[in-house]
Design a protein around this motif. Structure first.
Motif, mmCIF file in Angstrom:
data_model
loop_
_atom_site.group_PDB
_atom_site.id
_atom_site.type_symbol
_atom_site.label_atom_id
_atom_site.label_comp_id
_atom_site.label_asym_id
_atom_site.label_seq_id
_atom_site.Cartn_x
_atom_site.Cartn_y
_atom_site.Cartn_z
ATOM 1 N N VAL A 1 0.839 -1.200 0.000
ATOM 2 C CA VAL A 1 0.000 0.000 0.000
ATOM 3 C C VAL A 1 0.879 1.256 0.000
ATOM 4 O O VAL A 1 0.631 2.214 -0.740
ATOM 5 N N PHE A 2 1.915 1.251 0.819
ATOM 6 C CA PHE A 2 2.855 2.372 0.874
ATOM 7 C C PHE A 2 3.472 2.616 -0.506
ATOM 8 O O PHE A 2 3.535 3.764 -0.984
ATOM 9 N N SER A 3 3.903 1.546 -1.162
ATOM 10 C CA SER A 3 4.546 1.675 -2.469
ATOM 11 C C SER A 3 3.563 2.161 -3.524
ATOM 12 O O SER A 3 3.916 2.969 -4.396
ATOM 13 N N LEU A 4 2.337 1.678 -3.461
ATOM 14 C CA LEU A 4 1.328 2.112 -4.417
ATOM 15 C C LEU A 4 1.072 3.609 -4.320
ATOM 16 O O LEU A 4 0.922 4.297 -5.327
ATOM 17 N N ILE A 5 1.043 4.117 -3.116
ATOM 18 C CA ILE A 5 0.756 5.538 -2.921
ATOM 19 C C ILE A 5 1.950 6.393 -3.346
ATOM 20 O O ILE A 5 1.800 7.361 -4.105
ATOM 21 N N THR A 6 3.147 6.034 -2.891
ATOM 22 C CA THR A 6 4.313 6.861 -3.195
ATOM 23 C C THR A 6 4.674 6.799 -4.674
ATOM 24 O O THR A 6 4.742 7.830 -5.359
ATOM 25 N N ALA A 7 4.906 5.593 -5.191
ATOM 26 C CA ALA A 7 5.295 5.459 -6.587
ATOM 27 C C ALA A 7 4.139 5.768 -7.521
ATOM 28 O O ALA A 7 4.316 6.380 -8.571
ATOM 29 N N GLY A 8 2.934 5.341 -7.146
ATOM 30 C CA GLY A 8 1.777 5.549 -8.000
ATOM 31 C C GLY A 8 1.392 6.994 -8.128
ATOM 32 O O GLY A 8 0.778 7.392 -9.123
ATOM 33 N N TYR A 9 1.748 7.795 -7.161
ATOM 34 C CA TYR A 9 1.407 9.212 -7.220
ATOM 35 C C TYR A 9 2.510 10.027 -7.905
ATOM 36 O O TYR A 9 2.337 10.525 -9.009
ATOM 37 N N GLU A 10 3.644 10.143 -7.267
ATOM 38 C CA GLU A 10 4.687 11.038 -7.763
ATOM 39 C C GLU A 10 5.270 10.562 -9.096
ATOM 40 O O GLU A 10 5.473 11.361 -10.023
ATOM 41 N N THR A 11 5.543 9.262 -9.242
ATOM 42 C CA THR A 11 6.175 8.787 -10.457
ATOM 43 C C THR A 11 5.272 8.977 -11.662
ATOM 44 O O THR A 11 5.703 9.433 -12.722
ATOM 45 N N THR A 12 3.992 8.622 -11.526
ATOM 46 C CA THR A 12 3.055 8.795 -12.634
ATOM 47 C C THR A 12 2.851 10.263 -12.946
ATOM 48 O O THR A 12 2.802 10.671 -14.111
ATOM 49 N N ALA A 13 2.714 11.094 -11.913
ATOM 50 C CA ALA A 13 2.552 12.530 -12.129
ATOM 51 C C ALA A 13 3.750 13.105 -12.873
ATOM 52 O O ALA A 13 3.598 13.940 -13.780
ATOM 53 N N SER A 14 4.941 12.675 -12.507
ATOM 54 C CA SER A 14 6.147 13.164 -13.171
ATOM 55 C C SER A 14 6.153 12.785 -14.645
ATOM 56 O O SER A 14 6.528 13.588 -15.508
ATOM 57 N N MET A 15 5.726 11.561 -14.945
ATOM 58 C CA MET A 15 5.716 11.127 -16.340
ATOM 59 C C MET A 15 4.669 11.878 -17.150
ATOM 60 O O MET A 15 4.879 12.188 -18.324
ATOM 61 N N ILE A 16 3.521 12.194 -16.563
ATOM 62 C CA ILE A 16 2.515 12.989 -17.271
ATOM 63 C C ILE A 16 3.081 14.371 -17.589
ATOM 64 O O ILE A 16 3.012 14.854 -18.723
ATOM 65 N N ALA A 17 3.669 15.019 -16.578
ATOM 66 C CA ALA A 17 4.208 16.370 -16.767
ATOM 67 C C ALA A 17 5.343 16.366 -17.782
ATOM 68 O O ALA A 17 5.399 17.224 -18.684
ATOM 69 N N ARG A 18 6.256 15.422 -17.647
ATOM 70 C CA ARG A 18 7.381 15.354 -18.582
ATOM 71 C C ARG A 18 6.902 15.022 -19.989
ATOM 72 O O ARG A 18 7.394 15.576 -20.982
ATOM 73 N N GLY A 19 5.935 14.109 -20.098
ATOM 74 C CA GLY A 19 5.450 13.712 -21.407
ATOM 75 C C GLY A 19 4.766 14.849 -22.139
ATOM 76 O O GLY A 19 4.990 15.057 -23.341
ATOM 77 N N VAL A 20 3.926 15.602 -21.435
ATOM 78 C CA VAL A 20 3.248 16.740 -22.067
ATOM 79 C C VAL A 20 4.271 17.796 -22.475
ATOM 80 O O VAL A 20 4.210 18.355 -23.577
ATOM 81 N N PHE A 21 5.224 18.070 -21.586
ATOM 82 C CA PHE A 21 6.269 19.044 -21.916
ATOM 83 C C PHE A 21 6.996 18.624 -23.187
ATOM 84 O O PHE A 21 7.214 19.445 -24.097
#
Length: 427
Positions: A251-271
């Motif tokens: 659960v800890f890993s899902l929240i940390t990696a699932g939040y920040e890592t995915t958000a970073s990829m969305i932001a980087r991908g759009v950029f």
């Protein structure tokens, strides 16, 4: 999003990237040897290392120096090798960060070796198959559309969309109220991006986060439903189930990696797409290309965080050199994804690169036994995030110059803020 996170725990940073080259000003405690290039492109240092020092030592955020693998073949061989251990808890070994980090937790899936890792992963793997994840696609697409519908023609994309989409998704999947969103942000920032937290503060934050994850699991045991936590509680293999510690860590890993890592990829991908307007226009004309484009985004800009260090348990020969038993080494996934021996013209961003399924897949999700277990979910989130933008905001563009965009310089590298407009030019 990954169950085995793409980050390595607590990472201090020194501030945003600014200036005409948008190259980070990284202090000696972060990545002094591998500074990103202009507009957050891969560090130019990778090319030199591939040619003359494929296993040359690099300085970790802790200050310790360990060999860094930068060639595609070396990284894949290292991640797949049975002599590559994730047990870094032996006293005296080099550390990735100072203070508490994910490397220290023996219950974390990413820290386990066979046979414990094999058992843990076998129990969980059915939860994250494409067949299990695909039914979530309409819900994820709807969340993306709702978020965009709530924004004006001019908006800040990182806070308003890239960070909120994965937060909404992970809260929905775990059955967590969205009013806990701000707390998730504080915890994940403390582990992955901020420099202001002391080691003691990070330890306390980690303890609080784990206590929260423990409470979530307990609540779902008392009142079962059909959320992801319930599926993990029910998951079993021949009667064997996850232990309480394993559940909490998942659960800890899902929240940390699932939040920040995915958000970073969305932001980087759009950029990255907005830097290539002709390719953005192709997606607008044919949103069906989005899934293929996402693979190039993952290769070019992923992962936003690096792989975990490995300890070599026996003398090991890699294509680029030999590692002696006891060596701790860092496999660099981003460097591997930009190896010209694996990807012709790796510095060229091309949304059609993976159309014909070339023989060398990218390693943004890792490789071997620890390959990201939830890669299917990450792909769905990133694909629907991009698809919603090209269909609902087809005229999207940056309102400021790309060079003026500030970037975080922690392990999870992403824009701090990205101001955009979807107004039709000249209207």
């Amino acid at each position: 999003m990954t169950t085995e996170p793409d980050s390595n725990g607590t990472v201090p940073t020194t501030g945003p990237i600014t200036g005409p080259d948008a190259a980070p000003s990284i202090g000696p405690s972060v990545w002094p040897d591998v500074v990103p290039g202009p507009l957050a492109t891969p560090p130019p240092e990778f090319a030199r290392r591939r040619e003359s020092g494929p296993l040359e030592p690099a300085t970790m955020p802790s200050g310790d120096r360990v060999p860094m693998a930068v060639r595609y073949e070396d990284v894949r061989a290292l991640l797949a090798s049975p002599t590559s251990s994730r047990n870094l808890r032996i006293p005296g070994l080099p550390r990735f960060v100072s203070g508490v980090g994910i490397d220290d937790d023996p219950d974390a899936l990413i820290n386990q070796d066979p046979p414990e890792h094999t058992r843990y992963r076998r129990i969980m793997q059915g939860t994250f198959t494409p067949r299990q994840i695909e039914p979530w696609r309409p819900r994820i697409a709807a969340i993306a559309q709702e978020l965009l519908d709530g924004l004006g023609d001019r908006f800040e994309l990182v806070q308003g969309y890239a960070l909120r989409l994965p937060a909404h998704v992970i809260c929905a999947m775990l059955g967590v109220p969205m009013d806990h969103y701000e707390q998730f942000v504080q915890w994940t920032d403390m582990f992955l991006t901020t420099s202001t937290a002391t080691e003691q503060a990070r330890y306390e934050g980690y303890s609080d986060f784990m206590a929260y994850a423990t409470e979530l699991v307990a609540q779902h045991r008392l009142s079962p439903g059909e959320d992801l936590i319930d599926l993990l509680i029910q998951a079993r293999d021949s009667g064997d189930r996850l232990s309480e510690g394993e559940l909490v860590n998942t659960v800890f890993s899902l929240i940390t990696a699932g939040y920040e890592t995915t958000a970073s990829m969305i932001a980087r991908g759009v950029f990255r797409l907005l830097l290539h307007p002709s390719q953005w226009d192709e997606l607008v004309a044919d949103p069906g290309l989005t899934a293929t484009a996402v693979e190039e985004i993952l290769r070019f800009d992923g992962p936003p965080a690096n792989a975990f260090m490995r300890r070599i348990t026996a003398d090991t020969d890699l294509p680029g050199g030999s590692l002696s038993a006891g060596t701790v080494v860092m496999p660099n996934l981003n460097a591997a994804n930009h190896d010209p021996q694996a990807f012709p013209e790796p510095g060229r961003f091309d949304i059609h690169r993976f159309t014909d399924h070339p023989p060398n897949p990218h390693v943004a999700f890792g490789y071997g036994p620890h390959r990201c277990l939830a890669a299917s979910l990450a792909r769905v989130e990133l694909t629907e995030a991009i698809r919603a933008l090209v269909t609902r905001r087809p005229a999207l563009r940056l309102t400021d110059s790309p060079e003026s965009v500030a970037w975080t310089d922690g392990l999870a590298l992403r824009p701090v803020a990205m101001h955009v407009t979807s107004e039709v030019a000249g209207s």
